[in-house]
Design a protein around this motif. Structure first.
Motif, PDB file in Angstrom:
ATOM      1  N   ASN A 260      -1.136   7.340   2.344  1.00  0.00           N
ATOM      2  CA  ASN A 260      -0.355   6.778   1.249  1.00  0.00           C
ATOM      3  C   ASN A 260       1.124   6.869   1.604  1.00  0.00           C
ATOM      4  O   ASN A 260       1.599   7.947   1.986  1.00  0.00           O
ATOM      5  CB  ASN A 260      -0.625   7.536  -0.048  1.00  0.00           C
ATOM      6  N   ARG A 261       1.848   5.764   1.498  1.00  0.00           N
ATOM      7  CA  ARG A 261       3.263   5.768   1.850  1.00  0.00           C
ATOM      8  C   ARG A 261       4.156   6.334   0.753  1.00  0.00           C
ATOM      9  O   ARG A 261       5.325   6.634   0.992  1.00  0.00           O
ATOM     10  CB  ARG A 261       3.740   4.351   2.193  1.00  0.00           C
ATOM     11  N   ASP A 262       3.620   6.485  -0.462  1.00  0.00           N
ATOM     12  CA  ASP A 262       4.446   6.975  -1.564  1.00  0.00           C
ATOM     13  C   ASP A 262       3.613   7.863  -2.469  1.00  0.00           C
ATOM     14  O   ASP A 262       2.823   7.380  -3.277  1.00  0.00           O
ATOM     15  CB  ASP A 262       5.028   5.798  -2.351  1.00  0.00           C
ATOM     16  N   LYS A 263       3.786   9.181  -2.325  1.00  0.00           N
ATOM     17  CA  LYS A 263       3.026  10.132  -3.136  1.00  0.00           C
ATOM     18  C   LYS A 263       3.835  10.659  -4.309  1.00  0.00           C
ATOM     19  O   LYS A 263       3.498  11.678  -4.908  1.00  0.00           O
ATOM     20  CB  LYS A 263       2.544  11.293  -2.255  1.00  0.00           C
ATOM     21  N   SER A 264       4.916   9.955  -4.664  1.00  0.00           N
ATOM     22  CA  SER A 264       5.685  10.313  -5.849  1.00  0.00           C
ATOM     23  C   SER A 264       5.028   9.707  -7.086  1.00  0.00           C
ATOM     24  O   SER A 264       4.229   8.761  -6.973  1.00  0.00           O
ATOM     25  CB  SER A 264       7.115   9.791  -5.724  1.00  0.00           C
ATOM     26  N   PRO A 265       5.321  10.220  -8.284  1.00  0.00           N
ATOM     27  CA  PRO A 265       4.712   9.649  -9.499  1.00  0.00           C
ATOM     28  C   PRO A 265       5.111   8.182  -9.688  1.00  0.00           C
ATOM     29  O   PRO A 265       6.289   7.850  -9.682  1.00  0.00           O
ATOM     30  CB  PRO A 265       5.283  10.526 -10.617  1.00  0.00           C
ATOM     31  N   HIS A 266       4.138   7.303  -9.816  1.00  0.00           N
ATOM     32  CA  HIS A 266       4.401   5.896 -10.094  1.00  0.00           C
ATOM     33  C   HIS A 266       3.095   5.217 -10.471  1.00  0.00           C
ATOM     34  O   HIS A 266       2.010   5.758 -10.281  1.00  0.00           O
ATOM     35  CB  HIS A 266       5.051   5.192  -8.884  1.00  0.00           C
ATOM     36  N   ARG A 267       3.203   4.022 -11.014  1.00  0.00           N
ATOM     37  CA  ARG A 267       2.022   3.258 -11.392  1.00  0.00           C
ATOM     38  C   ARG A 267       1.184   2.984 -10.148  1.00  0.00           C
ATOM     39  O   ARG A 267       1.706   2.567  -9.117  1.00  0.00           O
ATOM     40  CB  ARG A 267       2.437   1.943 -12.033  1.00  0.00           C
ATOM     41  N   GLY A 268      -0.103   3.179 -10.262  1.00  0.00           N
ATOM     42  CA  GLY A 268      -0.988   3.007  -9.113  1.00  0.00           C
ATOM     43  C   GLY A 268      -1.207   4.293  -8.346  1.00  0.00           C
ATOM     44  O   GLY A 268      -2.058   4.346  -7.462  1.00  0.00           O
ATOM     45  N   TRP A 269      -0.457   5.339  -8.659  1.00  0.00           N
ATOM     46  CA  TRP A 269      -0.651   6.644  -8.022  1.00  0.00           C
ATOM     47  C   TRP A 269      -1.123   7.667  -9.035  1.00  0.00           C
ATOM     48  O   TRP A 269      -2.240   8.139  -8.994  1.00  0.00           O
ATOM     49  CB  TRP A 269       0.652   7.114  -7.363  1.00  0.00           C
ATOM     50  N   GLY A 270      -0.239   8.043  -9.972  1.00  0.00           N
ATOM     51  CA  GLY A 270      -0.530   9.076 -10.956  1.00  0.00           C
ATOM     52  C   GLY A 270       0.764   9.705 -11.428  1.00  0.00           C
ATOM     53  O   GLY A 270       1.865   9.270 -11.071  1.00  0.00           O
ATOM     54  N   ASP A 271       0.637  10.776 -12.218  1.00  0.00           N
ATOM     55  CA  ASP A 271       1.801  11.396 -12.846  1.00  0.00           C
ATOM     56  C   ASP A 271       2.302  12.641 -12.126  1.00  0.00           C
ATOM     57  O   ASP A 271       3.300  13.233 -12.535  1.00  0.00           O
ATOM     58  CB  ASP A 271       1.469  11.777 -14.300  1.00  0.00           C
ATOM     59  N   ILE A 272       1.617  13.077 -11.067  1.00  0.00           N
ATOM     60  CA  ILE A 272       1.991  14.328 -10.394  1.00  0.00           C
ATOM     61  C   ILE A 272       2.625  14.005  -9.043  1.00  0.00           C
ATOM     62  O   ILE A 272       2.100  13.203  -8.280  1.00  0.00           O
ATOM     63  CB  ILE A 272       0.760  15.234 -10.196  1.00  0.00           C
ATOM     64  N   ASP A 273       3.745  14.639  -8.786  1.00  0.00           N
ATOM     65  CA  ASP A 273       4.442  14.456  -7.512  1.00  0.00           C
ATOM     66  C   ASP A 273       3.748  15.300  -6.450  1.00  0.00           C
ATOM     67  O   ASP A 273       3.735  16.523  -6.529  1.00  0.00           O
ATOM     68  CB  ASP A 273       5.901  14.888  -7.662  1.00  0.00           C
ATOM     69  N   ARG A 274       3.158  14.642  -5.443  1.00  0.00           N
ATOM     70  CA  ARG A 274       2.453  15.354  -4.382  1.00  0.00           C
ATOM     71  C   ARG A 274       3.117  15.142  -3.025  1.00  0.00           C
ATOM     72  O   ARG A 274       2.471  15.326  -1.990  1.00  0.00           O
ATOM     73  CB  ARG A 274       0.999  14.891  -4.320  1.00  0.00           C
ATOM     74  N   ARG A 275       4.381  14.784  -3.018  1.00  0.00           N
ATOM     75  CA  ARG A 275       5.079  14.635  -1.748  1.00  0.00           C
ATOM     76  C   ARG A 275       5.112  15.977  -1.012  1.00  0.00           C
ATOM     77  O   ARG A 275       5.361  17.021  -1.602  1.00  0.00           O
ATOM     78  CB  ARG A 275       6.497  14.115  -1.984  1.00  0.00           C
TER      79      ARG A 275
END
Length: 316
Positions: free
Chosen positions: A180-195
Protein backbone atom coordinates in the motif's frame (compact mmCIF):
# COMPACT_ATOMS: atom_id res chain seq x y z
CA UNK A 1 -6.71 -2.63 -12.00
CA UNK A 2 -3.70 -4.52 -13.34
CA UNK A 3 -2.74 -8.17 -13.41
CA UNK A 4 0.78 -8.17 -14.90
CA UNK A 5 0.79 -11.95 -15.36
CA UNK A 6 -2.88 -12.56 -16.05
CA UNK A 7 -2.86 -16.09 -17.51
CA UNK A 8 -6.47 -16.98 -18.35
CA UNK A 9 -7.71 -13.76 -16.66
CA UNK A 10 -9.05 -15.47 -13.55
CA UNK A 11 -8.21 -12.56 -11.23
CA UNK A 12 -9.73 -10.02 -13.63
CA UNK A 13 -12.95 -12.04 -13.75
CA UNK A 14 -13.05 -12.35 -9.96
CA UNK A 15 -12.51 -8.60 -9.53
CA UNK A 16 -15.49 -7.92 -11.79
CA UNK A 17 -17.60 -10.47 -9.93
CA UNK A 18 -16.68 -9.07 -6.52
CA UNK A 19 -17.58 -5.47 -7.41
CA UNK A 20 -20.82 -6.65 -9.03
CA UNK A 21 -21.82 -8.57 -5.88
CA UNK A 22 -20.83 -5.79 -3.49
CA UNK A 23 -22.58 -2.98 -5.35
CA UNK A 24 -25.39 -4.70 -7.24
CA UNK A 25 -24.31 -2.69 -10.29
CA UNK A 26 -22.53 -3.46 -13.52
CA UNK A 27 -18.87 -2.67 -12.78
CA UNK A 28 -17.11 0.09 -14.71
CA UNK A 29 -13.64 -1.14 -13.88
CA UNK A 30 -10.64 -0.34 -16.02
CA UNK A 31 -9.13 -3.82 -16.26
CA UNK A 32 -5.67 -4.46 -17.69
CA UNK A 33 -4.01 -7.83 -18.14
CA UNK A 34 -0.57 -8.69 -19.48
CA UNK A 35 0.95 -12.06 -20.32
CA UNK A 36 3.87 -13.41 -22.28
CA UNK A 37 2.09 -16.26 -24.06
CA UNK A 38 -0.18 -15.70 -27.08
CA UNK A 39 -2.19 -18.89 -26.50
CA UNK A 40 -2.89 -17.95 -22.90
CA UNK A 41 -4.08 -14.48 -23.91
CA UNK A 42 -6.50 -16.05 -26.40
CA UNK A 43 -7.99 -18.13 -23.59
CA UNK A 44 -8.19 -14.98 -21.44
CA UNK A 45 -10.04 -13.15 -24.22
CA UNK A 46 -12.58 -15.98 -24.44
CA UNK A 47 -12.93 -16.12 -20.65
CA UNK A 48 -13.75 -12.41 -20.53
CA UNK A 49 -15.95 -12.40 -23.64
CA UNK A 50 -18.35 -15.11 -22.43
CA UNK A 51 -18.93 -13.00 -19.31
CA UNK A 52 -19.33 -9.71 -21.13
CA UNK A 53 -16.29 -8.17 -19.43
CA UNK A 54 -14.19 -5.53 -21.17
CA UNK A 55 -10.44 -5.52 -20.53
CA UNK A 56 -7.21 -4.37 -22.14
CA UNK A 57 -5.07 -7.46 -22.73
CA UNK A 58 -2.82 -6.02 -25.42
CA UNK A 59 -0.38 -8.26 -27.28
CA UNK A 60 1.91 -10.95 -25.79
CA UNK A 61 4.45 -9.13 -23.68
CA UNK A 62 7.02 -9.91 -20.98
CA UNK A 63 5.93 -7.67 -18.10
CA UNK A 64 9.32 -7.75 -16.44
CA UNK A 65 11.11 -6.53 -19.57
CA UNK A 66 10.41 -2.89 -18.68
CA UNK A 67 8.52 -0.78 -16.12
CA UNK A 68 4.80 -0.22 -16.50
CA UNK A 69 4.03 2.90 -18.55
CA UNK A 70 1.23 3.94 -16.19
CA UNK A 71 0.13 3.46 -12.59
CA UNK A 72 -2.83 1.56 -11.18
CA UNK A 73 -5.12 1.76 -8.15
CA UNK A 74 -5.15 -2.02 -7.68
CA UNK A 75 -2.66 -4.71 -8.70
CA UNK A 76 -3.50 -8.40 -8.21
CA UNK A 77 -1.03 -11.05 -9.26
CA UNK A 78 -0.01 -14.69 -8.92
CA UNK A 79 3.49 -14.58 -10.45
CA UNK A 80 5.41 -17.73 -11.40
CA UNK A 81 7.77 -18.83 -8.64
CA UNK A 82 11.41 -17.94 -9.27
CA UNK A 83 11.71 -18.11 -13.02
CA UNK A 84 15.45 -18.87 -13.42
CA UNK A 85 15.88 -16.37 -16.26
CA UNK A 86 13.30 -13.61 -15.86
CA UNK A 87 13.33 -10.83 -18.42
CA UNK A 88 14.28 -11.27 -22.06
CA UNK A 89 17.62 -9.51 -21.59
CA UNK A 90 19.96 -8.62 -18.75
CA UNK A 91 18.08 -6.13 -16.53
CA UNK A 92 19.17 -2.50 -16.81
CA UNK A 93 21.16 -1.09 -13.91
CA UNK A 94 19.38 2.26 -14.15
CA UNK A 95 15.77 1.18 -13.80
CA UNK A 96 13.14 3.15 -11.83
CA UNK A 97 11.82 -0.09 -10.35
CA UNK A 98 15.00 -0.62 -8.30
CA UNK A 99 16.37 2.87 -7.68
CA UNK A 100 19.81 3.04 -6.10
CA UNK A 101 20.25 -0.72 -5.89
CA UNK A 102 21.44 -3.55 -8.15
CA UNK A 103 18.81 -5.40 -10.21
CA UNK A 104 17.11 -8.36 -8.50
CA UNK A 105 18.95 -11.70 -8.81
CA UNK A 106 18.36 -13.30 -12.19
CA UNK A 107 17.40 -16.61 -10.56
CA UNK A 108 14.89 -15.07 -8.12
CA UNK A 109 12.11 -13.64 -10.25
CA UNK A 110 9.89 -13.17 -7.22
CA UNK A 111 11.93 -10.19 -6.10
CA UNK A 112 11.70 -8.65 -9.56
CA UNK A 113 7.93 -9.08 -9.49
CA UNK A 114 7.69 -7.39 -6.09
CA UNK A 115 9.56 -4.31 -7.29
CA UNK A 116 7.72 -4.29 -10.63
CA UNK A 117 4.34 -4.34 -8.86
CA UNK A 118 5.35 -1.69 -6.32
CA UNK A 119 6.49 0.65 -9.10
CA UNK A 120 3.11 0.27 -10.87
CA UNK A 121 1.09 1.54 -7.89
CA UNK A 122 -0.68 4.90 -7.98
CA UNK A 123 -0.16 7.35 -5.05
CA UNK A 124 -2.85 5.52 -3.03
CA UNK A 125 -2.52 2.23 -4.90
CA UNK A 126 -2.75 -1.18 -3.30
CA UNK A 127 -1.49 -4.60 -4.35
CA UNK A 128 -1.94 -8.22 -3.30
CA UNK A 129 0.21 -11.03 -4.68
CA UNK A 130 1.38 -14.54 -3.83
CA UNK A 131 5.02 -15.32 -3.01
CA UNK A 132 6.92 -18.38 -1.83
CA UNK A 133 8.19 -18.15 1.75
CA UNK A 134 11.72 -17.68 0.41
CA UNK A 135 10.84 -14.14 -0.67
CA UNK A 136 10.30 -13.26 2.99
CA UNK A 137 13.37 -15.08 4.33
CA UNK A 138 16.07 -15.04 1.63
CA UNK A 139 19.44 -14.26 3.23
CA UNK A 140 21.44 -13.14 0.22
CA UNK A 141 22.43 -9.46 0.41
CA UNK A 142 20.43 -8.54 -2.70
CA UNK A 143 17.30 -10.17 -1.26
CA UNK A 144 17.66 -8.42 2.08
CA UNK A 145 18.28 -5.12 0.29
CA UNK A 146 15.01 -5.42 -1.63
CA UNK A 147 12.97 -6.13 1.52
CA UNK A 148 14.78 -3.27 3.25
CA UNK A 149 13.81 -0.97 0.37
CA UNK A 150 10.14 -1.98 0.61
CA UNK A 151 10.09 -1.40 4.37
CA UNK A 152 11.95 1.92 4.25
CA UNK A 153 9.60 3.15 1.54
CA UNK A 154 6.72 2.07 3.83
CA UNK A 155 5.13 -0.01 1.08
CA UNK A 156 4.39 -3.23 2.99
CA UNK A 157 0.99 -3.25 4.66
CA UNK A 158 0.69 -6.92 5.64
CA UNK A 159 2.12 -10.38 5.06
CA UNK A 160 -0.17 -13.39 5.55
CA UNK A 161 1.31 -16.88 5.97
CA UNK A 162 -0.99 -19.34 4.19
CA UNK A 163 -1.47 -23.03 5.00
CA UNK A 164 0.81 -25.43 3.11
CA UNK A 165 -0.59 -27.59 0.34
CA UNK A 166 -3.10 -25.07 -1.06
CA UNK A 167 -1.58 -25.05 -4.54
CA UNK A 168 -1.23 -28.07 -6.76
CA UNK A 169 1.83 -26.72 -8.60
CA UNK A 170 4.08 -26.45 -5.53
CA UNK A 171 4.63 -27.94 -2.06
CA UNK A 172 6.48 -24.83 -0.93
CA UNK A 173 4.74 -22.77 1.75
CA UNK A 174 3.51 -19.40 0.51
CA UNK A 175 2.51 -15.98 1.78
CA UNK A 176 0.16 -13.29 0.56
CA UNK A 177 1.83 -9.89 0.42
CA UNK A 178 -0.24 -6.72 0.70
CA UNK A 179 1.40 -3.49 -0.46
CA UNK A 180 0.00 0.00 0.00
CA UNK A 181 1.47 3.36 -1.00
CA UNK A 182 -0.51 5.30 1.61
CA UNK A 183 -1.16 3.86 5.07
CA UNK A 184 -2.39 7.15 6.52
CA UNK A 185 -6.10 7.54 7.44
CA UNK A 186 -8.15 8.19 4.30
CA UNK A 187 -11.14 6.93 2.36
CA UNK A 188 -10.44 3.47 1.01
CA UNK A 189 -8.00 2.70 3.84
CA UNK A 190 -9.50 3.26 7.30
CA UNK A 191 -9.35 5.56 10.32
CA UNK A 192 -6.08 4.37 11.92
CA UNK A 193 -2.68 5.69 10.91
CA UNK A 194 -0.43 2.67 10.29
CA UNK A 195 2.50 4.41 8.63
CA UNK A 196 5.76 2.79 9.66
CA UNK A 197 4.08 -0.46 10.73
CA UNK A 198 3.42 -3.89 9.18
CA UNK A 199 0.75 -6.43 10.11
CA UNK A 200 1.78 -10.10 10.23
CA UNK A 201 -0.91 -12.80 10.15
CA UNK A 202 -0.14 -16.48 10.66
CA UNK A 203 -2.97 -18.43 9.01
CA UNK A 204 -0.98 -21.67 8.66
CA UNK A 205 -3.65 -23.73 10.47
CA UNK A 206 -6.69 -22.32 8.67
CA UNK A 207 -7.03 -25.18 6.19
CA UNK A 208 -9.41 -28.02 5.41
CA UNK A 209 -9.64 -30.84 2.88
CA UNK A 210 -11.58 -30.29 -0.32
CA UNK A 211 -14.29 -33.01 -0.15
CA UNK A 212 -13.43 -36.24 -1.98
CA UNK A 213 -9.92 -35.04 -2.92
CA UNK A 214 -6.44 -34.84 -1.43
CA UNK A 215 -6.34 -31.08 -2.04
CA UNK A 216 -6.31 -28.54 0.79
CA UNK A 217 -8.09 -25.17 0.81
CA UNK A 218 -8.30 -22.14 3.07
CA UNK A 219 -11.30 -22.44 5.37
CA UNK A 220 -14.13 -19.93 4.98
CA UNK A 221 -13.77 -18.97 8.62
CA UNK A 222 -10.00 -18.60 8.20
CA UNK A 223 -10.38 -16.31 5.20
CA UNK A 224 -12.98 -14.27 7.05
CA UNK A 225 -10.76 -13.98 10.09
CA UNK A 226 -7.88 -12.69 7.95
CA UNK A 227 -10.16 -10.02 6.46
CA UNK A 228 -11.59 -9.03 9.86
CA UNK A 229 -8.13 -8.77 11.38
CA UNK A 230 -6.87 -6.58 8.56
CA UNK A 231 -10.00 -4.39 8.71
CA UNK A 232 -9.67 -3.91 12.48
CA UNK A 233 -5.96 -3.06 12.13
CA UNK A 234 -6.78 -0.41 9.52
CA UNK A 235 -9.82 0.93 11.38
CA UNK A 236 -12.34 0.06 8.67
CA UNK A 237 -15.98 0.49 9.65
CA UNK A 238 -18.03 -2.72 9.63
CA UNK A 239 -21.43 -3.12 7.97
CA UNK A 240 -23.21 -1.76 11.06
CA UNK A 241 -20.94 1.30 11.19
CA UNK A 242 -18.95 0.03 14.18
CA UNK A 243 -15.19 -0.46 14.17
CA UNK A 244 -13.53 -3.70 15.13
CA UNK A 245 -10.91 -3.52 17.85
CA UNK A 246 -7.45 -4.76 16.91
CA UNK A 247 -5.15 -6.49 19.40
CA UNK A 248 -2.11 -8.69 18.82
CA UNK A 249 -3.06 -12.36 19.22
CA UNK A 250 -0.31 -14.90 20.02
CA UNK A 251 -0.09 -17.45 17.25
CA UNK A 252 -2.33 -15.42 14.93
CA UNK A 253 -1.34 -11.80 14.35
CA UNK A 254 1.11 -9.11 15.41
CA UNK A 255 1.70 -5.50 14.39
CA UNK A 256 5.34 -4.47 14.28
CA UNK A 257 7.19 -1.21 13.66
CA UNK A 258 9.74 -0.87 10.88
CA UNK A 259 12.49 -0.50 13.50
CA UNK A 260 11.63 -3.91 14.96
CA UNK A 261 11.69 -5.50 11.49
CA UNK A 262 15.12 -3.99 10.83
CA UNK A 263 16.48 -5.76 13.91
CA UNK A 264 15.52 -9.09 12.30
CA UNK A 265 17.44 -8.23 9.09
CA UNK A 266 14.19 -7.32 7.36
CA UNK A 267 12.84 -10.85 7.48
CA UNK A 268 9.10 -10.74 6.76
CA UNK A 269 7.88 -14.26 7.44
CA UNK A 270 4.85 -14.01 9.77
CA UNK A 271 5.93 -17.07 11.76
CA UNK A 272 8.87 -15.03 13.08
CA UNK A 273 6.46 -12.51 14.60
CA UNK A 274 3.23 -14.43 15.28
CA UNK A 275 4.51 -17.94 15.97
CA UNK A 276 2.32 -20.99 16.47
CA UNK A 277 1.15 -21.63 20.02
CA UNK A 278 0.10 -25.24 19.69
CA UNK A 279 -1.65 -26.81 22.68
CA UNK A 280 -3.36 -30.10 23.29
CA UNK A 281 -2.89 -33.54 21.83
CA UNK A 282 -2.15 -32.29 18.31
CA UNK A 283 0.68 -29.95 19.30
CA UNK A 284 3.37 -32.40 18.19
CA UNK A 285 1.68 -32.98 14.85
CA UNK A 286 1.55 -29.24 14.20
CA UNK A 287 5.19 -28.90 15.21
CA UNK A 288 6.17 -31.69 12.79
CA UNK A 289 4.20 -29.98 10.01
CA UNK A 290 5.89 -26.64 10.77
CA UNK A 291 9.33 -28.26 10.64
CA UNK A 292 8.47 -30.05 7.39
CA UNK A 293 7.42 -26.81 5.71
CA UNK A 294 10.52 -25.06 7.04
CA UNK A 295 12.63 -27.87 5.55
CA UNK A 296 10.95 -27.40 2.15
CA UNK A 297 11.94 -23.74 2.31
CA UNK A 298 15.53 -24.59 3.25
CA UNK A 299 15.75 -27.08 0.39
CA UNK A 300 14.61 -24.35 -2.00
CA UNK A 301 17.28 -22.00 -0.64
CA UNK A 302 19.89 -24.75 -0.95
CA UNK A 303 18.90 -25.27 -4.59
CA UNK A 304 19.34 -21.55 -5.29
CA UNK A 305 22.73 -21.51 -3.57
CA UNK A 306 23.78 -24.54 -5.66
CA UNK A 307 22.86 -22.62 -8.83
CA UNK A 308 24.89 -19.64 -7.62
CA UNK A 309 27.92 -21.83 -6.97
CA UNK A 310 27.68 -23.49 -10.38
CA UNK A 311 27.55 -20.12 -12.12
CA UNK A 312 30.59 -18.90 -10.23
CA UNK A 313 32.52 -22.05 -11.08
CA UNK A 314 31.56 -21.73 -14.75
CA UNK A 315 32.88 -18.17 -14.72
CA UNK A 316 36.36 -19.26 -13.50
Amino acid sequence: MLDPVCGSAGLLVEADRYVREQTGLKPSLGLTGRDLHAGTLQIAQLNLAVRGIQADLGTPFDSLAQPSSRTYDIVLANPPFNDPSWGSEAPALEDPRWPGMPPPPRDRAGFAWMLHIAHALAPQGRAVFLMADGAATGVRPAEQAIRQHLIREDLVEAVVALPPGLFSHTRISCCLWVLNRDKSPHRGWGDIDRRGRVLFINARRAKERVPDTRQWRLTTDGAGRVLRTLAAWRGVALADGAHGHYEDEPGWCRSRAAEDIAQLDYGLLPLAYASEQADGDDSELWRIDDLKQELYGKLEEAHQLDLDLRRMLDAL
